[in-house]
Design a protein around this motif. Structure first.
Motif, PDB file in Angstrom:
ATOM      1  N   TYR A   1       0.866  -1.454  -0.120  1.00 59.84           N
ATOM      2  CA  TYR A   1       0.019  -0.106   0.071  1.00 59.84           C
ATOM      3  C   TYR A   1       0.793   1.398   0.100  1.00 59.84           C
ATOM      4  N   ASP A   2       0.668   2.168  -1.024  1.00 65.99           N
ATOM      5  CA  ASP A   2       1.890   3.089  -1.177  1.00 65.99           C
ATOM      6  C   ASP A   2       1.327   4.647  -0.661  1.00 65.99           C
ATOM      7  N   ASN A   3      -0.173   4.802  -0.858  1.00 66.86           N
ATOM      8  CA  ASN A   3      -0.812   6.016  -0.342  1.00 66.86           C
ATOM      9  C   ASN A   3      -1.765   5.710   0.755  1.00 66.86           C
ATOM     10  N   TRP A   4      -1.275   6.135   1.865  1.00 69.70           N
ATOM     11  CA  TRP A   4      -2.137   6.119   3.173  1.00 69.70           C
ATOM     12  C   TRP A   4      -2.559   7.259   3.502  1.00 69.70           C
ATOM     13  N   PHE A   5      -3.862   7.308   4.344  1.00 64.23           N
ATOM     14  CA  PHE A   5      -4.367   8.619   4.748  1.00 64.23           C
ATOM     15  C   PHE A   5      -5.287   8.292   5.916  1.00 64.23           C
ATOM     16  N   ILE A   6      -5.774   9.191   6.684  1.00 58.26           N
ATOM     17  CA  ILE A   6      -6.756   9.215   7.557  1.00 58.26           C
ATOM     18  C   ILE A   6      -8.118   9.762   7.241  1.00 58.26           C
ATOM     19  N   SER A   7      -9.118   9.281   7.284  1.00 57.71           N
ATOM     20  CA  SER A   7     -10.307   9.753   6.913  1.00 57.71           C
ATOM     21  C   SER A   7     -11.029   9.788   8.308  1.00 57.71           C
ATOM     22  N   LYS A   8     -11.625  11.133   8.650  1.00 54.82           N
ATOM     23  CA  LYS A   8     -12.132  11.122  10.062  1.00 54.82           C
ATOM     24  C   LYS A   8     -13.523  11.689   9.617  1.00 54.82           C
ATOM     25  N   ASN A   9     -14.499  10.694  10.124  1.00 55.09           N
ATOM     26  CA  ASN A   9     -16.018  11.190  10.081  1.00 55.09           C
ATOM     27  C   ASN A   9     -16.937  11.089  11.395  1.00 55.09           C
ATOM     28  N   LYS A  10     -15.977  11.003  12.304  1.00 55.35           N
ATOM     29  CA  LYS A  10     -16.453  10.602  13.711  1.00 55.35           C
ATOM     30  C   LYS A  10     -15.910  11.337  14.631  1.00 55.35           C
ATOM     31  N   TYR A  11     -16.080  12.363  14.785  1.00 54.09           N
ATOM     32  CA  TYR A  11     -15.352  13.445  15.665  1.00 54.09           C
ATOM     33  C   TYR A  11     -16.187  14.593  16.187  1.00 54.09           C
ATOM     34  N   LYS A  12     -15.924  15.175  17.031  1.00 54.62           N
ATOM     35  CA  LYS A  12     -16.780  16.182  17.930  1.00 54.62           C
ATOM     36  C   LYS A  12     -17.533  17.280  16.985  1.00 54.62           C
ATOM     37  N   THR A  13     -16.469  17.976  16.255  1.00 54.24           N
ATOM     38  CA  THR A  13     -17.417  18.830  15.167  1.00 54.24           C
ATOM     39  C   THR A  13     -17.636  18.400  13.834  1.00 54.24           C
ATOM     40  N   SER A  14     -17.946  17.204  13.647  1.00 58.29           N
ATOM     41  CA  SER A  14     -17.873  16.470  12.149  1.00 58.29           C
ATOM     42  C   SER A  14     -19.090  16.930  11.540  1.00 58.29           C
ATOM     43  N   LYS A  15     -20.195  17.147  12.451  1.00 54.26           N
ATOM     44  CA  LYS A  15     -21.648  17.802  11.518  1.00 54.26           C
ATOM     45  C   LYS A  15     -21.406  19.012  10.929  1.00 54.26           C
TER      46      LYS A  15
END
Length: 328
Positions: free
Chosen positions: A195-209
């Protein structure tokens, strides 16, 4: 429908941009306060008439030596619930505002004596990280979970829920995700076996809405560490309980509390006695952020006072992150 369900429903209507986990904290704080101060159950009481008895609440806080920040948080919960349930809140708002003002007037990041006692130097935690990494390289994975948690906190500055709910997924799974709020370490393969391209996808956090999905590229040391961790544990949630269930923010806080009790030097109190050091996610973040920016903040506070304004005014109106232009 229980009374707390009614409160939750009302809160959702009046707090459309607020994460539901934050609303749950409001309800939990109110429930605990009613139980601890008045010995009653919120679902059996089924009203908010008790919140006007602020003298009893204050006596309880005094008895338990609650900090300004804790008092502010409890009164804020009562305020938000009261507004949502159309209950009179004027006295609550006045007291909440008083504690909020006191809290905001504390220029230091450590807001209570308890926080000051549990605070430690970043070098102590960094030494533990280095110690665990050495063990891992020698084939001993006993402390690999706490090592990975501490590295993520140091490098990414995440909140408890964001760390606790992280999961490894491949790129296709991320693309096809059904919209359920998740926090994912996404692994994309680009023309190679790895896997060459890694990133974090955050959709569950305090101000996500309010802000939606947050994409954080991964590179350097933290990428190397996550690849090592994935190689050992595979896809799915990074951190699980002893029962093999995904961690919650509460699980993570308890886990870090047990770790710091055991692994970090004890707190030496003013009378010379000792007690176990208890570091939460927020405290560890304070340790790392203070190490990075403490001296800068100290200098900036001094210089902003020389000018006759506060630090936020200095940053907003006089400090730029842009590079100078017009020079060739």
């Amino acid at each position: 429908m229980t009374y707390t369900d009614e409160i939750k429903k009302a809160l959702i209507k009046t707090h459309k941009d607020t994460n539901e986990s934050s609303l749950d904290v409001y309800i939990k704080n109110a429930s605990n306060l009613l139980r601890d101060v008045f010995g009653k159950d919120l679902n059996k009481e089924k009203n908010l008439n008790w919140i006007k008895e602020t003298d009893k609440i204050e006596k309880y806080f005094d008895k338990m030596k609650r900090s300004i920040s804790t008092r502010r948080n409890y009164y804020n919960a009562l305020l938000e619930i009261g507004i949502s349930m159309n209950h009179p809140v004027k006295p609550i708002k006045q007291i909440r505002d008083k504690y909020a003002e006191q809290y905001d007037s504390i220029e230091d990041g450590l807001k209570s004596k308890k926080q000051e006692e549990n605070f430690c130097g970043a070098e102590i935690i960094n030494e533990k990280i280095d110690e665990y990494e050495k063990e891992i390289k020698q084939g001993n994975d006993k402390n690999i979970k706490i090592w990975m948690i501490l590295k993520l906190l140091r490098e990414l500055n995440f909140r408890a829920e964001e760390i606790a709910t992280l999961e490894f997924v491949d790129y296709e799974s991320w693309v096809l995700a059904d919209g359920t709020p998740r926090n994912m370490v996404v692994m994309e393969e680009i023309g190679g076996a790895d896997y060459d391209n890694w990133f974090i996808s955050k959709n569950k956090y305090k101000t996500s809405k309010k802000y939606g999905e947050s994409i954080i590229p991964l590179e350097g040391e933290i990428l190397r560490d996550l690849k090592l961790y994935h190689k050992k544990f595979g896809d799915g949630f990074l951190f699980k309980t002893a029962r093999g269930e995904p961690m919650s923010s509460n699980n993570l806080s308890k886990y870090l509390g047990r770790w710091s009790n055991k692994a970090l030097p004890p707190v030496v109190l003013e009378d010379g006695s000792k007690r176990l050091r208890n570091c939460s996610v927020n405290m560890i973040i304070k340790v790392f952020q203070s190490d990075k920016y403490g001296e800068i903040k100290k200098k900036q506070l001094e210089e902003s006072k020389n000018r006759g304004n506060n630090q936020s005014t200095m940053n907003k109106h006089y400090v730029s992150t842009k590079k100078a232009t017009g020079f060739y």
